[in-house]
Each structure stands twice: as C-alpha cells, then as structure tokens.
Design a protein around this motif. Sequence first.
Motif, short mmCIF file in Angstrom:
data_model
loop_
_atom_site.label_atom_id
_atom_site.label_comp_id
_atom_site.label_asym_id
_atom_site.label_seq_id
_atom_site.Cartn_x
_atom_site.Cartn_y
_atom_site.Cartn_z
N SER A 45 -53.52 -4.78 -0.56
CA SER A 45 -52.06 -4.76 -0.41
C SER A 45 -51.46 -3.73 -1.37
CB SER A 45 -51.47 -6.15 -0.66
OG SER A 45 -51.75 -6.59 -1.98
N VAL A 46 -50.53 -2.93 -0.82
CA VAL A 46 -49.96 -1.81 -1.56
C VAL A 46 -48.45 -1.79 -1.33
CG1 VAL A 46 -49.93 0.71 -1.78
CG2 VAL A 46 -52.09 -0.47 -1.31
N GLY A 47 -47.69 -1.51 -2.38
CA GLY A 47 -46.25 -1.41 -2.25
C GLY A 47 -45.69 -0.36 -3.19
N LEU A 48 -44.39 -0.16 -3.11
CA LEU A 48 -43.71 0.80 -3.99
C LEU A 48 -43.26 0.16 -5.30
CD1 LEU A 48 -41.39 2.69 -1.47
CD2 LEU A 48 -43.51 3.51 -2.49
N HIS A 49 -43.28 -1.18 -5.34
CA HIS A 49 -42.75 -1.91 -6.50
C HIS A 49 -43.77 -2.93 -6.97
CE1 HIS A 49 -39.08 -0.21 -4.79
NE2 HIS A 49 -39.38 -0.84 -3.66
N GLU A 50 -43.75 -3.23 -8.27
CA GLU A 50 -44.69 -4.22 -8.81
C GLU A 50 -44.42 -5.62 -8.29
OE1 GLU A 50 -44.92 -4.01 -13.06
OE2 GLU A 50 -45.51 -1.90 -13.03
N GLN A 51 -43.18 -5.88 -7.91
CA GLN A 51 -42.80 -7.18 -7.35
C GLN A 51 -42.02 -6.93 -6.07
OE1 GLN A 51 -43.61 -10.01 -9.13
NE2 GLN A 51 -42.83 -11.43 -7.63
N PRO A 90 -48.04 -6.81 -5.04
CA PRO A 90 -49.11 -6.10 -4.35
C PRO A 90 -50.25 -5.80 -5.32
CG PRO A 90 -47.26 -4.64 -4.72
CD PRO A 90 -46.83 -6.01 -5.15
N GLU A 91 -51.45 -5.67 -4.79
CA GLU A 91 -52.61 -5.38 -5.64
C GLU A 91 -52.51 -4.01 -6.29
OE1 GLU A 91 -56.43 -6.82 -3.57
OE2 GLU A 91 -54.89 -6.73 -2.00
N LYS A 92 -51.93 -3.06 -5.56
CA LYS A 92 -51.84 -1.68 -6.04
C LYS A 92 -50.44 -1.13 -5.75
CE LYS A 92 -56.39 -1.01 -6.78
NZ LYS A 92 -57.01 -0.57 -8.00
#
Length: 194
Positions: free
Chosen positions: A39-45, A56-58
């Motif tokens: 799982s990847v996103g633009l934000h830590e939360q 997200p994991e990364k």
Amino acid sequence: MTKILLLLANGFEAVEASVFTDVLGWNKWEGDGTTEVVSVGLHEQLQCTWNFNVSPEKLLHDIALEDFDALAIPGGFEEAGFYEDAFSEEFQQVIRHFDEHKKPIATICVASLSLGHSGILHNRKATTYNHPTSKRLEQLQSYGAEIVNERLVQTEHIITSSNPGTAFEVAFRLLEMLTSIENTEKVKDLMGFH
C-alpha cells in the motif's frame, strides 16, 4: 514475486482497497504464492471516506515504480477529498508509467476517473460509477473514453468497474491476469465464492 502497488488516495473507500489486499493475500498464502501487495500513498496518514484512518506501508516518493508489476486503485468520495490526490500530478505520473509499460491496472468505481484524467483512456473502452443519479459516466466520457455501461470493462491491460459492488470481481480479474484462471478459481473456492 509479483508486486502490486495499491495506490491509495486520501478519501478512498476502505472496502475497495481491502478486496485487493484480501484476494491477493489469500493467493500469497493459499494460492500459487506469487503475489505481494504494497500500500502506497502521498501522506503518512490517510482518512478513508467513512473516517477510517490508514497508514500506507510506503510513501510514493520512497518507491521505485520499476519494482512493481501491477497497479490497483480503489475509488472514493469527492466529499472526502478523493480527487485531490487522485488527480494530482504524482498520481497521474504513476498511472502513465504503468500504462506505458503495459502493466495491469485495476480500478474500482470512480478510480477510473483518475485514469481518464491522466489521458490513458482516450479512445479506450471504460466504465465508472453508473448510478442513474450520477454524472460520473459523462465525466469519464469527457476525457475521451468510450463508455461501456457494464459492471466490469477490461480493455487490454486496464480494468475499470461501475460501482463498489464490483470490487471482488475486479480483484479476481487482476489475480487472473497475474496468475492463471485455474489458480484464480482455486482462490475463489477457498474464499467461498463457489
């Protein structure tokens, strides 16, 4: 190992993300063992549509797209800010990368609008959220997509779907693209879909 990038926009629907982690996770442990979801996103939360928080994991800037074999994107709600991330240039670059390399791209519901926004659906068959009260099909068409008002539409390496109820179908179709019909049927059976 086949690595799937689960690209999460803020405001995504948790159930639409979970089908990818579950179906491909079942395959990792009970199927042919070849799939791994990151799982990847633009934000830590990230906050899901219904206020469920996810880490997200990364982060997107910490990964190399070349390390991944497929892309999965769940949809979300405009009211929850989904399109801010989904239409961002960072997301658009990811989508274009996977399309240029002809790697599988699987979207659920309105996530196909992020594909349309990126330009990759121009003159390609696709669908999106199709409830009679919604204008999302017209929005997708405005990006040059050839609208097919069906539950699930696969054009080449791209899967789009019409609503959250198609989520498992999309995840199983992606698994089939990445493994085989036989393996997918085995995982479906183990998960109680027969």
